[in-house]
Design a protein around this motif. Structure first.
Motif, PDB file in Angstrom:
ATOM      1  N   GLY A  43      86.549  90.593  31.401  1.00 31.12           N
ATOM      2  CA  GLY A  43      87.963  90.544  31.769  1.00 31.12           C
ATOM      3  C   GLY A  43      88.217  91.292  33.063  1.00 31.12           C
ATOM      4  O   GLY A  43      88.963  90.835  33.941  1.00 31.12           O
ATOM      5  N   ALA A  44      87.557  92.455  33.201  1.00 30.98           N
ATOM      6  CA  ALA A  44      87.747  93.267  34.407  1.00 30.98           C
ATOM      7  C   ALA A  44      87.150  92.574  35.636  1.00 30.98           C
ATOM      8  O   ALA A  44      87.739  92.601  36.718  1.00 30.98           O
ATOM      9  CB  ALA A  44      87.119  94.643  34.219  1.00 30.98           C
ATOM     10  N   ALA A  45      85.981  91.936  35.459  1.00 34.34           N
ATOM     11  CA  ALA A  45      85.314  91.281  36.589  1.00 34.34           C
ATOM     12  C   ALA A  45      86.183  90.147  37.124  1.00 34.34           C
ATOM     13  O   ALA A  45      86.424  90.049  38.331  1.00 34.34           O
ATOM     14  CB  ALA A  45      83.948  90.745  36.153  1.00 34.34           C
ATOM     15  N   ALA A  63      94.154  84.502  32.998  1.00 34.61           N
ATOM     16  CA  ALA A  63      92.762  84.161  33.295  1.00 34.61           C
ATOM     17  C   ALA A  63      91.808  84.940  32.397  1.00 34.61           C
ATOM     18  O   ALA A  63      90.844  84.389  31.856  1.00 34.61           O
ATOM     19  CB  ALA A  63      92.462  84.449  34.765  1.00 34.61           C
ATOM     20  N   SER A  64      92.077  86.247  32.207  1.00 39.67           N
ATOM     21  CA  SER A  64      91.134  87.024  31.402  1.00 39.67           C
ATOM     22  C   SER A  64      91.233  86.641  29.927  1.00 39.67           C
ATOM     23  O   SER A  64      90.224  86.628  29.223  1.00 39.67           O
ATOM     24  CB  SER A  64      91.313  88.527  31.617  1.00 39.67           C
ATOM     25  OG  SER A  64      92.650  88.874  31.586  1.00 39.67           O
ATOM     26  N   LEU A  65      92.451  86.314  29.463  1.00 39.02           N
ATOM     27  CA  LEU A  65      92.570  85.825  28.080  1.00 39.02           C
ATOM     28  C   LEU A  65      91.697  84.578  27.902  1.00 39.02           C
ATOM     29  O   LEU A  65      90.975  84.438  26.913  1.00 39.02           O
ATOM     30  CB  LEU A  65      94.028  85.484  27.757  1.00 39.02           C
ATOM     31  CG  LEU A  65      94.953  86.650  27.397  1.00 39.02           C
ATOM     32  CD1 LEU A  65      96.405  86.189  27.378  1.00 39.02           C
ATOM     33  CD2 LEU A  65      94.580  87.238  26.049  1.00 39.02           C
ATOM     34  N   ALA A  71      84.188  83.445  25.825  1.00 43.60           N
ATOM     35  CA  ALA A  71      83.088  84.304  25.377  1.00 43.60           C
ATOM     36  C   ALA A  71      83.050  84.327  23.846  1.00 43.60           C
ATOM     37  O   ALA A  71      81.974  84.282  23.231  1.00 43.60           O
ATOM     38  CB  ALA A  71      83.250  85.711  25.934  1.00 43.60           C
ATOM     39  N   GLY A  72      84.237  84.394  23.222  1.00 43.87           N
ATOM     40  CA  GLY A  72      84.304  84.379  21.761  1.00 43.87           C
ATOM     41  C   GLY A  72      83.784  83.061  21.215  1.00 43.87           C
ATOM     42  O   GLY A  72      83.092  83.018  20.189  1.00 43.87           O
ATOM     43  N   ALA A 197      89.112  90.999  26.418  1.00 47.41           N
ATOM     44  CA  ALA A 197      89.081  90.719  27.860  1.00 47.41           C
ATOM     45  C   ALA A 197      90.408  91.098  28.508  1.00 47.41           C
ATOM     46  O   ALA A 197      90.441  91.603  29.638  1.00 47.41           O
ATOM     47  CB  ALA A 197      88.777  89.247  28.103  1.00 47.41           C
ATOM     48  N   LEU A 198      91.500  90.897  27.781  1.00 47.51           N
ATOM     49  CA  LEU A 198      92.807  91.316  28.300  1.00 47.51           C
ATOM     50  C   LEU A 198      92.808  92.830  28.515  1.00 47.51           C
ATOM     51  O   LEU A 198      93.315  93.329  29.527  1.00 47.51           O
ATOM     52  CB  LEU A 198      93.919  90.904  27.325  1.00 47.51           C
ATOM     53  CG  LEU A 198      95.336  91.288  27.742  1.00 47.51           C
ATOM     54  CD1 LEU A 198      95.759  90.530  28.986  1.00 47.51           C
ATOM     55  CD2 LEU A 198      96.334  91.044  26.614  1.00 47.51           C
TER      56      LEU A 198
END
Lengths: 312, 336
Positions: A43-45, A63-65, A71-72, A197-198
């Protein structure tokens, strides 16, 4: 001292997002998802890359969600379709994500001060422009976390949410209902990793940086927060005060706090413990040992499931 | 009953920890030494170091020496709160925030991740941040704003020149580096750019964690490289002893990137002295603290002087002799 309290509270709130994710997998699905250590920096990347390319700060949340959910999905497919044990499925995702994160970000990445984050974006400034940055971080994080908490509580009451809870408690029931357990697990993993990721996204906004190693130990953090929070809330729910309130009409909602509330409390308490240990001059090399000791203490004293009112 | 015990234990733990915290916080800033100028305000400096590491420790020692050289006396003119993050980014974040909450007059970030965390924590109050032991402050976006410091950029050309003089027939230099360390990535680029000028090719093997370093060393040995050259890569330097065991067996000399590595058993190094780097940083910090200059007035500095450190014992073991051109220019690492 007040400043320290504000920044520690902010940290606790932001990391509560990760703890929500761990709560869903570990507590509800009974699935120890080590993929968290990879999803958090993912999420940070993504956030760091988007911010440095001039994307709208709020868009990075979506986007991170989305990448977290992917990934999940990966962990879920490895576990459900390829029949890999849950612990190993998470480890595979975590390992793969380390490379993927570096592919996304190049290497460790910093977002310079000139770039707007959600804490300095025009919308935030128009609402809370009168506050200092530190206070804004607290307010924005609080709003985000409460929003996520309310949405999660609502979701748990929907049919899909109830099925999710059933898979962890009584998998047989789900099959009896002619529902596919695998699909429910995948949905849970996607939701959980999206939230983690959020969390990584918000940490990136707050720290203005992504580092490849930032994910190390996040699952342990999330677990500790969940267990501390849930144990404390169970203690509270079993207290005479809560018992009395349960009989008293409107107050009964206060008597049995939701699991998500417990998780927020646990996350904040845990960050306070770490900050207190730092302030007390505990050497950094001893920090992990202290964390492990605290973790074990809570686990043993809470006696695990027992007569728990809230799930842990 | 169990629940009550849990609650009591947690409460006790939290209270003890916070109580200790408070006590420390109130005594550190205002504890004038006997005979000191008690009326004068004492500067409070927060030092955040990324982890325990000989070079980083040298930076910190040097920094304090630099302050003293600038005429600031510890306990009279300044006090400092030293915190070490144990290579944990989350702890580095909390350290920065606790400095900001203490309203320190200056934060010092030793190594990139700590400096970035301090800079983020200092944003709100605009507390000046001084960094050191960062190879590429521009890439780390630490080159503008209320921040300055010193870079430990390696003298790559000097190192290439040194290797050429000690091993006139060498063709390939093997380097292990961590792909996620921006410092290492930018130094590898410089190596590859300049190696041709000295007639070398670079064989670089990237790793993602310390656990992979010894395997990378095996790979390079299998590639028949003529020597190894180290960067200031924390993962690699951390297991240098294990690398040296393998290379000594294979008869391949290893060149260090600073004096501590040569003491450990590298043959030689064109390297910077981290104590010196720290002193330079301390002198800059003193200017900022006393208001003689602001961070904006002081562009970040690189150390221009480097020394040629050698380890005669290891050179002998590898059958390398010092050419006349270098005679008298080298320093024995043990004596440095």
């Amino acid at each position: 001292m007040l400043d320290l309290l504000i920044s520690t509270l902010t940290q606790g709130l932001i990391y509560a997002l990760i703890s929500f994710g761990v709560y869903i997998t570990y507590s509800i699905l009974d699935f120890p998802d080590l993929g968290v250590d990879g999803t958090f920096p993912l999420g940070a990347a993504v956030t760091a890359v988007l911010l440095t390319r001039g994307a709208d700060p709020w868009a990075t949340l979506a986007a991170s969600l989305a990448v977290g959910a992917l990934a999940g999905l990966l962990t879920g497919v490895i576990h459900v379709a390829l029949r890999v044990r849950n612990l190993l499925a998470g480890i595979i995702t975590m390992t793969a994500l380390f490379s993927i994160n570096l592919q996304i970000a190049g290497s460790n990445l910093t977002v310079d001060r000139g770039t707007d984050t959600i804490f300095t974006a025009p919308l935030t400034m128009s609402l809370f422009g009168g506050l200092t940055l530190m206070q804004r971080k607290l307010v924005v994080s609080l709003i985000l976390v409460v929003l996520v908490k309310v949405l999660l509580d609502l979701y748990f009451r929907t049919k899909s949410g109830l099925l999710l809870r059933a898979v962890g408690d009584n998998a047989g029931l789900v099959t009896t209902l002619a529902k596919n357990r695998g699909v429910v697990k995948v949905v849970g993993l996607m939701l959980s990793n999206a939230l983690v990721a959020l969390g990584g996204c918000i940490v990136c906004h707050e720290q203005r940086s992504f580092s490849a190693t930032m994910g190390t130990g996040q699952l342990v953090y999330g677990l500790a927060a969940v267990i501390i929070g849930v144990s404390l809330m169970n203690f509270y729910a079993a207290s005479p005060l809560a018992r009395a309130m349960r009989g008293a009409g409107a107050l009964r909602y206060l008597a049995t706090p939701a699991g998500t509330t417990a998780v927020i409390a646990g996350s904040i308490l845990y960050k306070i413990c770490i900050q207190a240990a730092l302030n007390a001059g505990l050497p950094a090399n001893m920090m992990k040992l202290a964390t492990a000791a605290l973790f074990l203490l809570v686990l043993v004293l809470s006696g695990r499931k027992g007569e728990a009112i809230i799930h842990a | 009953m169990k629940k009550i015990r849990l609650f009591a234990a947690l409460l006790a733990l939290t209270l003890t920890l916070t109580a200790c915290g408070k006590e420390q916080e109130t005594t550190t800033p205002d504890a004038p030494e006997d005979g000191g100028d008690a009326q004068k305000e004492m500067y409070v400096i927060g030092i955040s170091q990324y982890g325990e590491h000989a070079s980083l420790d040298n930076c910190r020692e040097g920094f304090l020496q630099g302050l003293e050289q600038a005429g600031l006396v510890e306990g009279v003119d300044f006090t400092y709160d030293y915190q070490n993050a144990g290579f944990d980014d989350n702890i580095a974040t909390q350290i920065g925030q606790s400095f900001s909450a203490q309203d320190v007059d200056l934060m010092v970030g030793i190594a990139t991740n700590s400096a970035v965390a301090c800079f983020a924590a200092a944003e709100d109050k605009d507390i000046p941040v001084i960094f050191t032991a960062i190879t590429d402050p521009v890439q780390a976006k630490l080159d503008s704003g209320n921040i300055t410091g010193t870079s430990d950029k390696l003298p790559v050309e000097a190192q290439l020149d040194l290797i050429r003089q000690l091993q006139p027939n060498a063709k390939t230099i093997g380097i292990i580096y961590t792909t996620s360390e921006p410092n290492s990535v930018s130094t590898i680029e410089e190596y590859q750019e300049k190696a041709g000028d000295y007639g070398f090719t670079i064989d670089a093997v990237g790793v993602t964690s310390q656990a992979e370093v010894t395997q990378a060393a095996d790979t390079l040995i299998a590639h028949d490289v003529d020597c190894f050259s180290n960067l200031t890569d924390n993962n690699v330097v951390g297991v240098l002893a294990a690398i040296l065991e393998k290379t000594n067996e294979a008869g391949i000399p290893v060149y260090g990137s600073e004096v501590e590595q040569v003491k450990l058993g590298c043959v030689a190094s064109a390297g910077i002295d981290y104590v010196q780097l720290g002193i330079q940083t301390g002198l800059m910090a003193a200017k900022v603290l006393t208001g003689k200059a602001s961070c904006a007035d002081l562009p970040y500095e690189t150390i221009s002087e480097y020394s040629l450190y050698i380890n005669s014992q290891e050179l002998d073991a590898m059958g390398i002799s010092i050419p006349e051109a270098l005679a008298g220019k080298t320093v024995e690492a043990d004596a440095a």
